[in-house]
Design a protein around this motif. Structure first.
Motif, short mmCIF file in Angstrom:
data_model
loop_
_atom_site.label_atom_id
_atom_site.label_comp_id
_atom_site.label_asym_id
_atom_site.label_seq_id
_atom_site.Cartn_x
_atom_site.Cartn_y
_atom_site.Cartn_z
N LEU A 42 0.82 -1.21 0.00
CA LEU A 42 0.00 0.00 0.00
C LEU A 42 0.86 1.26 0.00
CD1 LEU A 42 -2.60 -1.17 2.67
CD2 LEU A 42 -3.05 -0.84 0.23
N GLN A 43 2.02 1.19 0.62
CA GLN A 43 2.90 2.36 0.74
C GLN A 43 4.32 1.99 0.31
OE1 GLN A 43 2.11 5.95 2.44
NE2 GLN A 43 0.91 5.09 0.79
N PRO A 44 4.49 1.63 -0.97
CA PRO A 44 5.83 1.25 -1.40
C PRO A 44 6.81 2.40 -1.19
CG PRO A 44 4.39 1.62 -3.29
CD PRO A 44 3.52 1.63 -2.08
N ARG B 39 13.30 -5.43 0.76
CA ARG B 39 14.64 -4.89 0.77
C ARG B 39 14.56 -3.38 0.98
NH1 ARG B 39 16.79 -2.50 -3.65
NH2 ARG B 39 15.43 -2.22 -5.41
N ARG C 111 18.53 4.92 0.15
CA ARG C 111 17.90 6.03 0.85
C ARG C 111 16.99 5.56 1.99
NH1 ARG C 111 16.34 10.36 -3.92
NH2 ARG C 111 17.22 9.06 -5.55
N MET D 108 14.47 3.46 1.78
CA MET D 108 13.09 3.21 1.41
C MET D 108 12.83 1.71 1.40
SD MET D 108 12.69 6.00 -1.58
CE MET D 108 11.30 7.06 -1.27
N PHE E 250 -7.45 6.99 2.13
CA PHE E 250 -7.12 6.37 0.86
C PHE E 250 -6.50 4.99 1.06
CE2 PHE E 250 -4.37 5.15 -2.50
CZ PHE E 250 -5.13 5.40 -3.63
N GLU F 220 7.03 2.00 -7.45
CA GLU F 220 8.04 1.02 -7.06
C GLU F 220 9.24 1.04 -7.99
OE1 GLU F 220 5.49 -2.56 -6.58
OE2 GLU F 220 6.44 -2.62 -4.60
N ILE G 6 11.40 4.03 -7.41
CA ILE G 6 12.28 3.90 -6.25
C ILE G 6 13.46 3.00 -6.59
CG2 ILE G 6 12.40 2.99 -3.90
CD1 ILE G 6 9.32 3.81 -3.77
N GLU G 7 13.17 1.88 -7.27
CA GLU G 7 14.24 0.95 -7.60
C GLU G 7 15.26 1.57 -8.55
OE1 GLU G 7 11.55 -3.07 -6.97
OE2 GLU G 7 12.01 -2.39 -9.00
N SER H 16 15.78 4.65 -9.20
CA SER H 16 16.40 5.89 -8.73
C SER H 16 17.67 5.60 -7.94
CB SER H 16 15.43 6.68 -7.86
OG SER H 16 15.27 6.04 -6.60
N GLU H 17 17.91 4.33 -7.62
CA GLU H 17 19.17 4.00 -6.95
C GLU H 17 20.34 4.15 -7.90
OE1 GLU H 17 18.82 0.81 -3.73
OE2 GLU H 17 17.42 0.13 -5.26
N GLU I 161 -2.56 8.55 -13.40
CA GLU I 161 -2.85 9.61 -12.42
C GLU I 161 -2.15 9.16 -11.15
OE1 GLU I 161 -7.11 9.43 -11.99
OE2 GLU I 161 -6.93 7.27 -11.90
N THR J 25 -1.94 8.62 -6.85
CA THR J 25 -2.71 8.42 -5.62
C THR J 25 -1.71 8.50 -4.47
OG1 THR J 25 -2.33 6.05 -5.43
CG2 THR J 25 -4.13 6.75 -6.89
N PRO J 26 -2.21 8.50 -3.23
CA PRO J 26 -1.26 8.54 -2.11
C PRO J 26 -0.25 7.39 -2.14
CG PRO J 26 -3.42 9.15 -1.33
CD PRO J 26 -3.59 8.71 -2.77
N ALA J 27 -0.57 6.28 -2.80
CA ALA J 27 0.38 5.18 -2.87
C ALA J 27 1.60 5.53 -3.71
CB ALA J 27 -0.29 3.93 -3.44
N LEU K 54 3.22 8.39 -3.48
CA LEU K 54 3.97 9.49 -2.86
C LEU K 54 5.47 9.23 -2.79
CD1 LEU K 54 4.06 12.18 -1.46
CD2 LEU K 54 3.65 11.01 0.70
N ASN K 55 5.86 8.03 -2.35
CA ASN K 55 7.29 7.77 -2.19
C ASN K 55 8.01 7.72 -3.53
OD1 ASN K 55 7.35 7.60 0.71
ND2 ASN K 55 6.12 5.75 0.47
N LEU L 149 8.75 11.22 -4.34
CA LEU L 149 9.85 11.77 -3.55
C LEU L 149 11.21 11.51 -4.21
CD1 LEU L 149 8.79 10.85 0.10
CD2 LEU L 149 8.84 13.12 -0.93
N VAL L 150 11.34 10.40 -4.94
CA VAL L 150 12.64 10.09 -5.55
C VAL L 150 12.73 10.55 -7.00
CG1 VAL L 150 13.01 8.06 -4.09
CG2 VAL L 150 11.93 7.78 -6.34
N VAL M 281 0.68 17.65 -4.84
CA VAL M 281 1.90 17.12 -4.22
C VAL M 281 3.14 17.70 -4.89
CG1 VAL M 281 3.22 15.06 -3.65
CG2 VAL M 281 0.74 14.98 -3.61
#
Lengths: 188, 502
Positions: free
Chosen positions: A13-15, A46, A50, A52, A172, B365, B368-369, B371-372, B382, B384-386, B388-389, B392-393, B411
């Motif tokens: 839900l919050q990757p 994992r 950073r 995450m 959400f 996901e 994030i992966e 961006s390393e 579009e 969603t709050p999912a 967000l992270n 950020l990257v 955001v």
């Protein structure tokens, strides 16, 4: 103690969340690192440079398996019934959020907030019922309550801010978890 | 409200809701005495009535009662032009849709309707076989893509079938889905414009093009646009040919060019806004086929608002009201040079200014992966709050859906992340790891650049440069200072603009 499978679901839900956010969500700041490391030892998660937190492929497979089993178990019963009662409340909340965002600055905040308390008062008893079936929904309940406490303290950012664990963010995530538990797709 | 078709020369801007923006704009141009081919338009209500009758089972064909309207309007057009559809000398028309709001999935244009074998023979005597065969290919290709079959033999049947295709396209699944997503009314309906053809492919003194009354990137007071000799409009818009800068028209056909410059100035004075004009030249004679307010880059919006106020075209308060603090900031930030921006793959709403390049990724996901290892640009249907992270990257963000207040835009502004939202031509498939813009495909890992100030996406890595601000920035500062004293809404707005200039 953070349940292993609850953590797998949360990371879906919050990757990319930080360990700290895991601690906050599960109300167990000291247990987050150990719970995460246990899953990492199984190769399910994992952490990036950073910090995450992410599911690995086998973590994702586990997550799908969990929801598949849950959807089968919940197919007809209190979780589905509660979800049907949730749908109009969800619409009321989305409508409320639009009204809040487009209100003239500073005017009439208190009556509008009173409407939100009413929406929340309708939601919580429903969630009590769901939490009896799926105990992790208690975490969602607490996330909602925590956000409202901030609002009551005058921090209105905690209503809708997408960058915080705001009421909207908590709503959400709850909604998404619920849909997955029922094996349904979001309708937008 | 009349259900009936009306000649274009009777329509005005106020008829927009009933007859669509295209027909209303053509009517305004005719009223200004500008050269526009004659024609007629069917109101949106004709489309709605046709579908109601069809849904109720009261009509044998979708066109139904509309046929009588067409007959009357056609008779008038034939007497205006001295030509006859399916007769001699032959009348050849284009059929275009004209919904009050443009939407994907709608039929656009059928060209050269009325080109029967007899008409072909007649026109070939005057203009040669090669030209007529080219026109006939234009009819069959546009008819096939719009109506899904071969054009009927008889001229009137061709016209009816083309108009019916416009009505039908109102209900394509894509158009219906678009209206649902946008909350647009199902009974808004589409207008139809039937207009005498002019032939940009007739000879070496013919062609077609699109021109802006001022440069839409910089706001500079020069005609800018593109032109292709010896071509019809559809080939142009369809991207089948590479047009040349409109300056080529000045060299090839100086008289038509100077007439076009005059028409652009007239239209600008009339609409008090930069115009985006479609035109065709037939054997040296200029015809205007469409005009609308141009979409302007932030710098052009600022420059033209201040210039137009100085020219007396608009008032000072109108000039200020056309600008937002967001837009002013976008002008002052480093940006991409306009020649680079012209290579944009697609465009949407500018949600947060700034330029960012990186590898395209289609999920939080993967963002994030990846961006390393490298910089990433997150592209989502579009957010969603999912997500967000993932945001950020990311160095930049782009979404296919959403408006200025959607999750992604809110955001992105919070994070000061260059962002474009609502790129509706783009389809994103996160599962497959691709995004498609027409036939252009972006794969995960492809290098892309977003320019959040201009609302565009480009392929490859491009670097922003700091430009000298246009002199109009000083003009804006002066105007805004004057309006500070006005108090109320206007004074508040002026203060916000001044703050953005800091």
């Amino acid at each position: 103690v953070i349940e292993r499978d609850d953590l797998v679901r949360y990371l879906g839900l919050q990757p990319g969340c930080q360990l700290e956010a895991i601690g906050v969500f599960f109300g167990a700041p000291d247990d987050a690192a150990a719970a995460f490391e246990a899953l990492a030892a199984e190769g399910m998660v994992r952490q990036t440079a950073r910090g995450m937190c992410l599911l690995t492929d086998s973590g994702r497979a586990r997550r799908e398996e969990l929801y598949r089993a849950e959807a089968a178990a919940c197919a007809a019963g209190p979780v589905v019934e509660a979800y049907e009662a949730f749908e109009p409340i969800n619409l009321a909340f989305l409508g409320w959020a639009t009204t809040w965002q487009t209100r003239p600055s500073g005017e009439g905040d208190q009556p509008l907030l009173a409407q939100l308390w009413e929406i929340d008062a309708e939601l919580q008893p429903l969630l009590d019922g769901v939490s009896r079936e799926l105990p992790r929904f208690g975490y969602h309940q607490r996330a909602l309550v925590d956000a409202l406490k901030r609002v009551e303290a005058g921090e209105n950012d905690w209503l809708l801010s997408p960058a915080k664990a705001s009421y909207h963010t908590a709503w959400f995530i709850l909604h998404q978890d619920w849909l997955e538990a029922l094996g349904r797709e979001r309708e937008d | 409200v009349s259900l009936h078709a009306r000649p274009l020369n009777e329509l005005r801007a106020s008829d927009r809701a009933q007859f669509g923006g295209k027909a209303a704009g053509l009517g305004e141009m005719l009223a200004l005495g500008l050269p526009v081919p004659q024609g007629f338009a069917l109101p949106v209500q004709a489309c709605n009535e046709a579908w109601s009758a069809w849904d109720a089972g009261a009509a044998q064909t979708l066109l139904g009662e509309t046929r009588r309207d067409i007959t009357a309007a056609l008779a008038e057009l034939e007497s205006q032009t001295g030509l006859r559809l399916g007769g001699e000398p032959p009348l050849i028309v284009s059929v275009r849709s004209g919904a009050p709001v443009s939407m994907p999935g709608m039929m656009d244009t059928i060209l050269n309707v009325g080109l029967t074998p007899a008409a072909c023979a007649s026109l070939a005597q005057r203009w040669g076989d090669e030209f007529v065969q080219g026109c006939h290919r234009g009819l069959t290709s546009t008819f096939r893509s719009a109506a899904g079959g071969e054009p009927p033999e008889a001229a009137r049947d061709q016209l009816d079938a083309a108009i019916e295709a416009v009505f039908r396209s109102w209900r394509t699944p894509r158009a219906v889905a678009y209206r649902r997503a946008k909350g647009l009314a199902e009974n808004m309906g589409t207008a139809v414009v039937v207009q005498q053809m002019v032939f940009g492919n007739l000879d070496r003194r013919s062609g077609t093009g699109v021109v802006f009354s001022r440069d839409p990137s910089t706001g500079e007071r020069v005609l800018s646009g593109e032109f292709a000799l010896g071509r019809q409009g559809e080939e142009f818009v369809g991207g089948e040919i590479t047009p040349r800068p409109v300056a080529a028209l000045e060299v090839a056909l100086p008289e038509a060019f100077s007439e076009l410059a005059g028409a652009a100035a007239t239209l600008e004075r009339h609409f008090r806004a930069v115009q985006d004009i479609e035109f065709t030249v037939e054997s040296g004679a200029l015809y205007l086929l469409q005009t609308r307010d141009a979409k302007l880059a932030p710098a052009a919006a600022l420059v033209t608002a201040i210039d137009m106020a100085e020219e007396g075209l608009i008032d000072a308060d109108e000039a200020l009201s056309r600008l937002t603090p967001h837009l002013v900031r976008a002008v002052l930030l480093p940006g991409l040079p306009s020649e680079i921006r012209r290579q944009a793959l697609c465009s949407g709403l500018p949600a947060c200014p700034g330029v960012a390049s990186g590898a395209a990724v289609f999920s939080a996901e993967r963002a994030i992966e990846l961006s390393e290892e490298r910089e990433v640009v997150l592209i989502r249907p579009e957010t969603t709050p999912a997500d967000l992270n993932g945001m950020l990257v990311a160095s930049g963000l782009l979404t296919a859906r959403g408006g200025a207040t959607c999750h992604a835009a809110v955001v992105a502004r919070d994070l000061n992340l260059p962002c474009v939202v609502g790129c509706e031509e783009m389809e994103v498939d996160p599962g497959a790891g691709v995004a498609a813009i027409g036939s252009d495909i972006i794969h995960e890992g492809d290098e892309v650049t977003v320019d959040g100030g201009h609302g565009i996406l480009l392929v490859g890595r491009h670097t922003a440069t700091q430009f000298d601000p246009p002199p109009q920035v000083e003009g804006l500062r002066k105007l805004a200072r004057e309006w500070l004293q006005a108090g109320g809404e206007a004074g508040h707005h002026a203060r916000q603009l001044l703050e953005a200039l800091e």
